[in-house]
Scaffold this motif. Structure first.
Motif, PDB file in Angstrom:
ATOM      1  N   HIS A 438       0.864  -1.380   0.042  1.00  7.24           N
ATOM      2  CA  HIS A 438       0.121   0.036  -0.006  1.00  7.24           C
ATOM      3  C   HIS A 438       0.745   1.237  -0.078  1.00  7.24           C
ATOM      4  CE1 HIS A 438       0.665  -0.384   4.335  1.00  7.24           C
ATOM      5  NE2 HIS A 438      -0.384  -1.271   4.570  1.00  7.24           N
ATOM      6  N   PHE A 441      -0.380   4.388   1.477  1.00 11.21           N
ATOM      7  CA  PHE A 441      -0.863   4.655   3.029  1.00 11.21           C
ATOM      8  C   PHE A 441      -0.183   5.697   3.912  1.00 11.21           C
ATOM      9  CE2 PHE A 441      -0.854   2.398   7.297  1.00 11.21           C
ATOM     10  CZ  PHE A 441      -2.106   1.857   7.414  1.00 11.21           C
ATOM     11  N   CYS A 464      -4.499  -0.976  -2.268  1.00  9.33           N
ATOM     12  CA  CYS A 464      -5.707  -1.589  -1.236  1.00  9.33           C
ATOM     13  C   CYS A 464      -6.801  -0.868  -1.338  1.00  9.33           C
ATOM     14  CB  CYS A 464      -4.920  -1.680  -0.083  1.00  9.33           C
ATOM     15  SG  CYS A 464      -3.534  -2.664   0.168  1.00  9.33           S
ATOM     16  N   THR A 467      -7.384   1.826   2.018  1.00 10.99           N
ATOM     17  CA  THR A 467      -6.529   2.791   1.911  1.00 10.99           C
ATOM     18  C   THR A 467      -7.414   3.997   1.547  1.00 10.99           C
ATOM     19  OG1 THR A 467      -4.523   1.957   1.338  1.00 10.99           O
ATOM     20  CG2 THR A 467      -4.214   4.110   1.267  1.00 10.99           C
ATOM     21  N   LYS A 472      -7.483   7.214   4.077  1.00 15.89           N
ATOM     22  CA  LYS A 472      -6.392   7.601   4.319  1.00 15.89           C
ATOM     23  C   LYS A 472      -5.710   8.621   3.260  1.00 15.89           C
ATOM     24  CE  LYS A 472      -5.358   3.948   7.475  1.00 15.89           C
ATOM     25  NZ  LYS A 472      -6.942   3.450   7.570  1.00 15.89           N
ATOM     26  N   TRP A 478      -5.756   8.244  -5.517  1.00 13.02           N
ATOM     27  CA  TRP A 478      -5.404   6.647  -5.552  1.00 13.02           C
ATOM     28  C   TRP A 478      -5.641   6.443  -7.002  1.00 13.02           C
ATOM     29  CZ3 TRP A 478      -8.551   2.410  -7.265  1.00 13.02           C
ATOM     30  CH2 TRP A 478      -8.170   1.063  -6.584  1.00 13.02           C
TER      31      TRP A 478
END
Length: 555
Positions: A438, A441, A464, A467, A472, A478
């Motif tokens: 990740h 993260f 992930c 996440t 997060k 992402w």
């Protein structure tokens, strides 16, 4: 309870002989925070943290916690300190049953003593409650409800009963608050409260007590229903994957899940999960634990669910001796495939947790680490790279074992710089399967340029579900990171298994739906979810599809 007058002043957040404070006392502020849910059940109450938060002395906080312990809001556990006491549903119901008797007494006494002016006051509160129901003001109704019960206690003239009820209310208030916040509840309880008001204003003690008992019987019934509904909502109020997404990820392995048996509470156990995975067409999962090797457990799942592939792993935290090549060798011989570098015990994660403890809801493993430290059993940070910037000899030995058994190296919670160094060292000794855990993260935050460099060396970047789902990182960032580095260099995983997150078997398909909505092609998603996960799980001997998306990559 305070042992002296000076102690009593300390509980109230003042120094001896000081004038009465204008602001709420430290006792009142902590009590209110607990009752409002700012401190959750079983949460540790650290004196230093409370002192800083409420600008009070440590001694004042200490005596306040003693008082709250006597009230039943806090419990003190030997060697673990003070925690918010968790009141179960059964205990909340028992408390309400006691309230039924005592509040019935107060209502009867109030009916015997009420004056015309006081009766008018009660009717005004009743009108306020009715107005709140009309406009759907749940909070306003809840406040008027609290005021009504308080006023009845005052009118009763029963000081002992009032003290008992205040004590009981404090213990069960979390359940009561959850019940009060149900949108339909005010409409149900309004006529019950109006019946109590009418009986008291009519000076009929028998009717007042009966109406109060009837109301609290209704509360008990609602508590039971609300508790069941809340549990179901907590577990099931999540997005559902589309059938198209399910089809795209068929044959995939979820290479990062956290399920029972484990040393902390999980949503589901591995034996129950395996048939669910098989039912939706997923080929297998990698069992990750921060503390225990899972190779033997994976073998149990494979034997219990024929045709399903559970994959074992080991994480090099303090519980297995840190950078311990013998532990990795034995894990390999037990059938484990994935080796995570240190996670919760990595020097990087320790530093990040101390600097930014992730707000009001710390991860479950962080709470466990606190408990171990309180017991004097916390492991030292596991070092992977030396002060000279090179991997330690123990790390090099671990990497040789990984290469010998063609295991998969996962970078765990190492820092970006450590990841770069370890990946280089792994390639030198012949490790083929590498995944950067990740990278978005909070404790990694691997920059896109570095992700590209790692991808160029042959490492896959793990994307992930949890996440972005747990905020997060934003979904937008992402998705943009996958585009920037390339789907061929990414692998999808869920990192699911926590009780408050979606079902584990939905994770990969939910990611597929997100990616479809963002314009990624089915082939790109299948490459990330299926082909790359099978490579990391050790199922496929060769990594395929490196140029599968070159012609049609999302932009």
């Amino acid at each position: 309870m305070p042992r002296s007058f000076q102690d009593a002043q300390l509980v109230n957040g003042t120094e001896p002989n000081a004038p009465a404070p204008e602001r709420p006392t430290i006792l009142e502020m902590i009590r209110e925070a607990i009752m409002r849910g700012e401190f959750v059940p079983d949460q540790r109450l650290v004196e230093a943290d409370l002192s800083e938060r409420f600008s009070a002395s440590r001694s004042a906080v200490r005596f306040a916690l003693l008082q709250l312990t006597s009230e039943g809001l806090v419990e003190r556990i030997p060697h673990r300190g003070a925690r918010v006491r968790a009141v179960s549903l059964d205990e909340a119901i028992e408390i309400t049953e006691v309230r039924m008797v005592v509040e019935g007494l107060c209502a009867a006494k109030a009916a015997e003593r009420v004056t015309d002016a006081e009766a008018m006051d009660l009717r005004r509160i009743g009108i306020r409650m009715a107005d709140a129901v009309t406009v759907g003001d749940v909070l306003g109704y809840s406040e008027a409800n609290r005021l009504l019960h308080q006023r009845i206690r005052e009118l009763s003239g029963q000081a002992t009963a009032a003290r008992v009820l205040e004590h009981l209310r404090a213990q069960s208030v979390r359940h009561q608050f959850r019940l009060a916040m149900q949108p339909e509840r005010p409409g149900v309880s309004l006529p019950e409260h109006q019946a109590i008001i009418d009986a008291i204003c009519s000076r009929d003690p028998i009717a007042a007590e009966a109406a109060t008992r009837l109301h609290l019987t209704s509360v008990i019934d609602a508590l039971r229903t609300t508790s069941i509904t809340t549990i179901e909502t907590d577990m099931d109020n999540h997005p559902t994957p589309s059938e198209r997404a399910r089809e795209i990820v068929k044959g995939a392995y979820d290479v990062h899940i956290h399920v029972a048996p484990d040393v902390m509470r999980r949503r589901i156990d591995d034996l129950t999960l395996a048939p669910r995975f098989a039912e939706v067409g997923l080929a297998g999962f990698v069992l990750k634990s921060h503390y225990l090797p899972t190779g033997e457990r994976a073998a149990v799942v494979r034997a219990a669910v024929p045709g399903f592939s559970a994959v074992g792993a080991i994480t090099l935290n303090g519980s297995v001796g840190g950078m311990n090549p013998i532990a990795v060798e034995l894990a390999a011989r037990s059938g484990a495939q994935v080796v995570w570098m240190p996670t919760v015990d990595s020097a990087n994660q320790r530093e990040c947790t101390e600097r930014d403890p992730e707000g009001a809801r710390p991860p479950m493993w962080a709470l466990l680490q606190e408990e171990l430290r309180d017991e004097g059993m916390a492991a030292d940070p596991v070092e992977v790279v030396g002060s000279d910037g090179r991997v330690l000899e123990a790390t090099r030995q671990v990497l040789r074992v990984i290469a010998k058994h063609d295991m998969t190296l996962a970078t765990g919670h190492l820092s970006a710089a450590e990841i770069d160094t370890v990946v280089d060292a792994a390639l030198v000794v012949g490790v083929r399967r590498i995944v950067v855990t990740h990278p978005e993260f909070t404790s990694q935050r691997v920059a896109i340029d570095m992700q590209r460099r790692l991808a160029a060396k042959g490492a896959l970047l793990e994307r992930c579900f949890t996440t972005p789902y747990t905020r997060k990182v934003s979904w937008e960032l992402w998705l943009e990171t996958i585009r920037a580095v390339g789907p061929e260099h990414s692998v999808l995983s869920s990192d699911l298994g926590q009780p408050f997150n979606p079902p584990v078997e939905d994770g990969l398909a939910l990611l597929a739906d997100r990616l479809l909505a963002a314009g990624f092609t089915e082939d790109e998603i299948r490459l990330m979810a299926v082909h790359n996960s099978r490579w990391l799980a050790g199922v496929d001997d060769q990594r395929v599809g490196l140029d599968l998306t070159a012609a049609g990559r999302s932009s």
